[in-house]
Design an enzyme around this catalytic site. Structure first.
Site, PDB file in Angstrom:
ATOM      1  N   HIS B  81       0.789  -1.065  -0.108  1.00 18.41           N
ATOM      2  CA  HIS B  81      -0.064   0.024  -0.015  1.00 18.41           C
ATOM      3  C   HIS B  81       0.849   1.350   0.060  1.00 18.41           C
ATOM      4  CE1 HIS B  81      -2.933   3.069   1.139  1.00 18.41           C
ATOM      5  NE2 HIS B  81      -1.997   3.315   2.170  1.00 18.41           N
ATOM      6  N   ASP B 110       5.880  22.543 -26.053  1.00 22.89           N
ATOM      7  CA  ASP B 110       5.976  21.133 -25.440  1.00 22.89           C
ATOM      8  C   ASP B 110       6.973  21.062 -24.496  1.00 22.89           C
ATOM      9  OD1 ASP B 110       5.991  18.416 -25.164  1.00 22.89           O
ATOM     10  OD2 ASP B 110       4.613  18.091 -27.015  1.00 22.89           O
ATOM     11  N   TRP B 146       7.202   0.085   3.970  1.00 23.43           N
ATOM     12  CA  TRP B 146       7.539   0.616   2.792  1.00 23.43           C
ATOM     13  C   TRP B 146       8.732   1.253   2.942  1.00 23.43           C
ATOM     14  CZ3 TRP B 146       8.854   5.595   1.346  1.00 23.43           C
ATOM     15  CH2 TRP B 146       8.838   6.540   2.238  1.00 23.43           C
ATOM     16  N   SER B 174      12.746   6.612 -14.098  1.00 24.10           N
ATOM     17  CA  SER B 174      11.461   7.406 -14.526  1.00 24.10           C
ATOM     18  C   SER B 174      11.412   8.722 -13.919  1.00 24.10           C
ATOM     19  CB  SER B 174      10.232   6.588 -14.296  1.00 24.10           C
ATOM     20  OG  SER B 174       9.176   7.371 -14.395  1.00 24.10           O
ATOM     21  N   SER B 175      11.564   8.829 -12.537  1.00 25.00           N
ATOM     22  CA  SER B 175      11.515  10.146 -11.838  1.00 25.00           C
ATOM     23  C   SER B 175      12.737  11.047 -12.244  1.00 25.00           C
ATOM     24  CB  SER B 175      11.586  10.041 -10.485  1.00 25.00           C
ATOM     25  OG  SER B 175      10.503   9.200  -9.762  1.00 25.00           O
ATOM     26  N   SER B 273      -1.721  27.573  -4.502  1.00 25.95           N
ATOM     27  CA  SER B 273      -1.430  28.706  -4.701  1.00 25.95           C
ATOM     28  C   SER B 273      -2.022  29.456  -5.942  1.00 25.95           C
ATOM     29  CB  SER B 273       0.230  28.976  -4.693  1.00 25.95           C
ATOM     30  OG  SER B 273       0.808  28.672  -3.607  1.00 25.95           O
ATOM     31  N   HIS B 307      15.688  12.794  11.703  1.00 29.50           N
ATOM     32  CA  HIS B 307      14.369  12.953  12.763  1.00 29.50           C
ATOM     33  C   HIS B 307      13.638  11.661  12.683  1.00 29.50           C
ATOM     34  CE1 HIS B 307      12.259  15.686   9.558  1.00 29.50           C
ATOM     35  NE2 HIS B 307      11.985  14.405   9.347  1.00 29.50           N
ATOM     36  N   HIS B 308      13.794  10.914  11.603  1.00 32.70           N
ATOM     37  CA  HIS B 308      12.806   9.710  11.512  1.00 32.70           C
ATOM     38  C   HIS B 308      13.603   8.762  12.350  1.00 32.70           C
ATOM     39  CE1 HIS B 308      10.404  11.060   7.958  1.00 32.70           C
ATOM     40  NE2 HIS B 308      11.514  11.795   7.899  1.00 32.70           N
ATOM     41  N   THR B 333       7.285  27.055   5.948  1.00 35.52           N
ATOM     42  CA  THR B 333       5.975  26.283   5.677  1.00 35.52           C
ATOM     43  C   THR B 333       4.665  27.264   6.257  1.00 35.52           C
ATOM     44  OG1 THR B 333       6.914  24.291   6.055  1.00 35.52           O
ATOM     45  CG2 THR B 333       4.537  24.256   5.963  1.00 35.52           C
ATOM     46  N   LYS B 336       3.925  30.082   3.943  1.00 38.12           N
ATOM     47  CA  LYS B 336       3.097  29.819   2.961  1.00 38.12           C
ATOM     48  C   LYS B 336       1.466  29.783   3.541  1.00 38.12           C
ATOM     49  CE  LYS B 336       5.843  27.198  -0.176  1.00 38.12           C
ATOM     50  NZ  LYS B 336       5.262  27.843  -1.294  1.00 38.12           N
TER      51      LYS B 336
END
Lengths: 306, 539
Positions: B81, B110, B146, B174-175, B273, B307-308, B333, B336
């Protein structure tokens, strides 16, 4: 082709052929590793499809370029594309350099009990945490997955503590290879200057010299791998062997690709594809070659020397 | 290979024509709109597949005790998932939006590298196919979460892990190609009269996201390559018996993983935005501060990864550094969020569907941001770590953040993509259905986490039963809302009423100057300075 108009190609089969090729290659590789007899053949098929795709795709681009379809703006797109592709390669190598620094500075000392003493200093008798170890585990000790957590019990017999200098003297072949690659950067620059001055004979001469230096580098690298392997330094020799072979191996692979690219450029120079103002293909490959050169300098300092 | 090119080489002047007919159009296409649509439909398919897995998870957790699947399959569900939603749904959806919108927004014909654009899409179905095929292999699909921490993903992983590794490699190709293309497009294909500070914010955020992708994805490729050699060729990167360290995996993974979360949210900031100024009928408040805030967030995202890992084990100085650096992200943040609110302040607001999604984005993403701050406090994280609080946090930022903005963008630009208007009444029903059910789904998970329910488990103590049942009910309702979304989109494409070139009264942007259904090739002649200034967000 008008200078104003940006060439937008329409309809191409090469990407889907590339996708099929690279997927076939990877699926074959994975099955090969899991012992499927047909894995190798599928891999070879995938590789062949990739080669076909690259010939076709690049051939088409070369054709469009020599037919004058690309304007200056298309040229700039290629430049941005190539430079950021090289940056992504830098980051790929950065992951392996990061692993090297982490192992040298942190995990190996920690295994020896440094800093926080969370790790016992007595992993096993006579264990000493030195970076230069060629093996952490006595040769022939079978480690089952279940025994990973019980590594303090691994017996002390036969632990190698040879230093890399004993295996690979940085001032022997590696220093020679450094000189070869640096020289190849210089010859390639001479070729570029000759290209801009329009002297085709000189370009060919300097390009041949660059390719020869690259091939010599690869030859010595294979020789050095032979020595190292013969003296017991293998991919399986703990973290030192892992970082040594993965870093130099990926670099060697990139040199190989670079030599192939230079050979294609040599062919294209002889075909008269480039002129003094319009030769991005040459420059892109030159950027790539210099990148490979710089990675080697990092390798020489951090893998061989220090 | 040389003869094949002659047609294109000589026939270049016929490239003003429309799309080809038939299925091969989609395989061969180099058109940014076609490729954008392919990306969007691929992402939507993956949302449904990944969503079906989420339904299995919520069914299993509906009541305590083992209900419908065995624990190993449950682990496969949570793992796949996550992987499918991150790499198959959110990221391709944003690349699809970028493909559709960036050339139109910057006045380009294009994308800069159209053939490579085709390849960056057509790798995805193969990567997704390889990833999904692992379900049918011995030992099942990857089941290590994951984040695929070593040694779960090396020593103890099923054989299918090697296929997973190659799928990640392909997704990375791809990315990276997609990101290179967007950088080349934005920097080289802009209308000559458009300066960088004239660019719409969606273009800005995607440009910055591309740098994150090019910096982070190769590091992920390095991580899975080390996994591959550790598993198959006897290297010791993540194996302490060979002098390596499983913690090294976590450092490399999160060096990729933290920029990755901003890869999935910066384009969302861009989308919002655009929508809020349109329906507030006011220019975006603080255009340049938005640009600088985006760049600051991107920079900071590279230096906060550990921090993870507060509970993995780290020197105290490291914990403090990563905590304070993480707190710092709240500043740009916050800029924003306050800019969006200031844009709405005293605006002539109307609440069409895209605006509803955008406003709820601001609310709900901010909730996710606040819970992120809580998680970023090292001493407090000891309580939250690996609980449902984390699950609630990242679903608030990824579902009601990233996914919300994708749905908002879909409704906002659907008229431009199709030339037709969707059913506003149904779309509003869908919005309220989704926004209520998603909160019923994820808000209780905060309480579960604070009470100590661990994540990634198929069974739980009795005291967690009520909130889990509420959460599951919300989950089923939210899952069902996608049926309605599918209907609304298909109904719009088939039966929608024809619309004008600028269906939203307050909308600004070069894309609205194109035909109602944007023509196949956007701008064959670049827009004038006057037009760019008229349509600029920065004026």
């Amino acid at each position: 082709m008008s200078e104003q108009e940006y060439y937008v190609p329409h309809g191409t089969y090469w990407p889907i052929i590339g996708s099929i090729g690279v997927s076939t290659l990877f699926v074959g590789f994975a099955n090969q590793m899991h012992g499927a007899e047909w894995g190798g053949s599928v891999m070879a098929l995938g590789f062949a499809i990739m080669v076909f795709m690259m010939f076709g795709w690049f051939g088409q681009v070369v054709n469009e370029s020599t037919n004058g379809i690309y304007n200056k703006q298309v040229d700039r797109s290629f430049r941005w594309g190539m430079s950021w592709f090289i940056f992504s390669e830098v980051m790929f190598f950065a992951a392996f350099f990061g692993a090297l620094f982490y192992a040298r500075q942190l995990s190996v000392p920690w295994l020896g009990g440094a800093d926080n003493n969370l790790f016992t200093p007595d992993l096993w008798n006579a264990f000493s945490a030195s970076w230069h170890q060629m093996a952490f585990i006595s040769p022939g000790t079978e480690l089952q997955s279940g025994t990973v957590m019980s590594f303090p019990a691994v017996p002390a017999t036969g632990i190698e503590t040879a230093t890399p200098a004993m295996v690979v003297d940085p001032w022997g072949l590696p220093a020679l290879n450094t000189a070869l690659l640096l020289a190849s950067g210089v010859t390639l620059t001479f070729a570029h200057h000759a290209l801009r001055a329009g002297h085709r004979d000189q370009i060919v001469g300097w390009l041949v010299a660059t390719i020869a230096l690259g091939v010599a580098f690869l030859g010595f690298q294979i020789m050095e791998y032979g020595h190292a392997y013969h003296d017991g330094l293998k991919l399986t020799s703990g973290i030192y062997g892992s970082t040594f072979y993965m870093l130099t191996g990926f670099h060697g692979f990139h040199v190989t690709v670079g030599v192939i690219m230079l050979t294609v450029i040599l062919y294209r120079v002889q075909k008269g594809h480039f002129n003094a103002d319009n030769h991005f293909g040459f420059e892109g490959v030159a950027w790539y070659w210099h990148f490979v050169d710089v990675v080697w300098l990092g390798l020489f300092v951090f893998v061989y020397w220090l | 290979m040389t003869t094949a090119t002659d047609t294109t080489a000589t026939g270049h002047d016929d490239h003003h024509h429309g799309p080809e007919k038939g299925l091969m159009r989609w395989v061969k296409t180099t058109n940014h709109k076609d490729i954008g649509s392919l990306y969007m439909w691929f992402a939507f398919t993956m949302v449904l597949i990944g969503g079906a897995m989420a339904m299995v998870i919520r069914m299993e957790l509906f009541q305590p005790g083992m209900q419908i699947v065995d624990p190993h399959f449950f682990n496969q569900m949570t793992t796949m998932h996550g992987l499918i939603m991150v790499f198959g749904a959110i990221m391709p959806a944003f690349v699809g939006l970028g493909n559709w919108l960036i050339p139109m927004m910057i006045g380009a014909p294009d994308m800069a590298l159209p053939r490579m654009n085709n390849w960056s899409f057509w790798i995805l179905p193969f990567a997704g196919g390889i990833l999904l095929s692992t379900f049918f292999m011995d030992g099942g699909a990857p089941a290590f979460g994951w984040t695929f921490y070593a040694p779960l993903s090396t020593t103890f992983a099923p054989d299918s892990t090697d296929f997973f590794i190659f799928a990640v490699h392909l997704l990375g190709f791809s990315s990276i190609m997609g990101a290179i293309n967007i950088i080349a497009t934005v920097l080289n294909m802009r209308a000559p009269e458009m300066k960088l500070m004239d660019m719409p914010l969606f273009v800005w955020t995607w440009l910055i996201t591309s740098f994150l992708l090019i910096g982070a994805m190769p590091v992920l490729a390095g991580a899975v390559t080390m996994m591959l050699t550790d598993r198959n060729f006897g290297t010791s990167f993540f194996d302490a018996t060979g002098g390596g360290d499983p913690v090294l995996f976590q450092h490399i993974f999160w060096f990729f993983g933290h920029p990755e979360v901003y890869i999935m949210i910066l384009p969302a900031f861009g989308v919002v935005s655009h929508i809020i100024p349109t329906f507030a009928r006011k220019p975006l408040f603080g255009y340049s501060s938005m640009v600088y805030a985006t760049a600051s967030i991107a920079f900071l995202s590279y230096i906060v990864w550990a921090h993870h890992m507060f509970l993995t084990g780290m020197p105290v100085a490291g914990e403090l550094y990563f905590m304070y650096a993480t707190m710092l992200i709240a500043v740009p943040t916050g800029v924003k969020v306050f800019n969006w609110i200031s844009t709405m302040w005293r605006g002539s607001m109307t609440f069409e569907t895209p605006m509803l999604w955008a406003i709820s984005f601001v609310f709900l993403f901010t909730i996710g941001g606040f819970s992120g701050l809580m998680l970023g406090i090292a001493p407090a994280d000891i309580q939250y770590h690996d609980t449902y609080f984390v699950v609630a946090h990242f679903h608030y930022v990824l579902v009601t953040g990233a996914l919300w903005s994708i749905i908002a963008a879909t409704f906002y630009w659907l008229p431009k993509w199709t030339g037709k208007m969707y059913n506003e009444k149904l779309a509003k029903v869908h919005f309220w259905w989704a926004v209520i059910s998603v909160n019923v789904l994820f808000f209780p998970q905060h309480f579960l986490g604070l009470a100590g329910m661990p994540r990634r488990i198929p069974d739980y103590s009795l005291q967690f039963a009520d909130f889990n049942m509420i959460s599951s009910l919300g989950g089923f309702a939210f899952g069902a809302s996608f049926i309605l979304l599918t209907y609304i989109v298909i109904d719009c494409i088939r039966n929608g009423k024809p619309t004008t070139a600028r269906p939203w009264e307050g909308a600004k942007g070069l894309e609205w100057t194109l035909e109602p259904k944007a023509q196949y090739h956007s701008f064959n002649t670049p827009p004038s300075r006057k037009l760019i200034e008229q349509e600029s967000q920065n004026s």
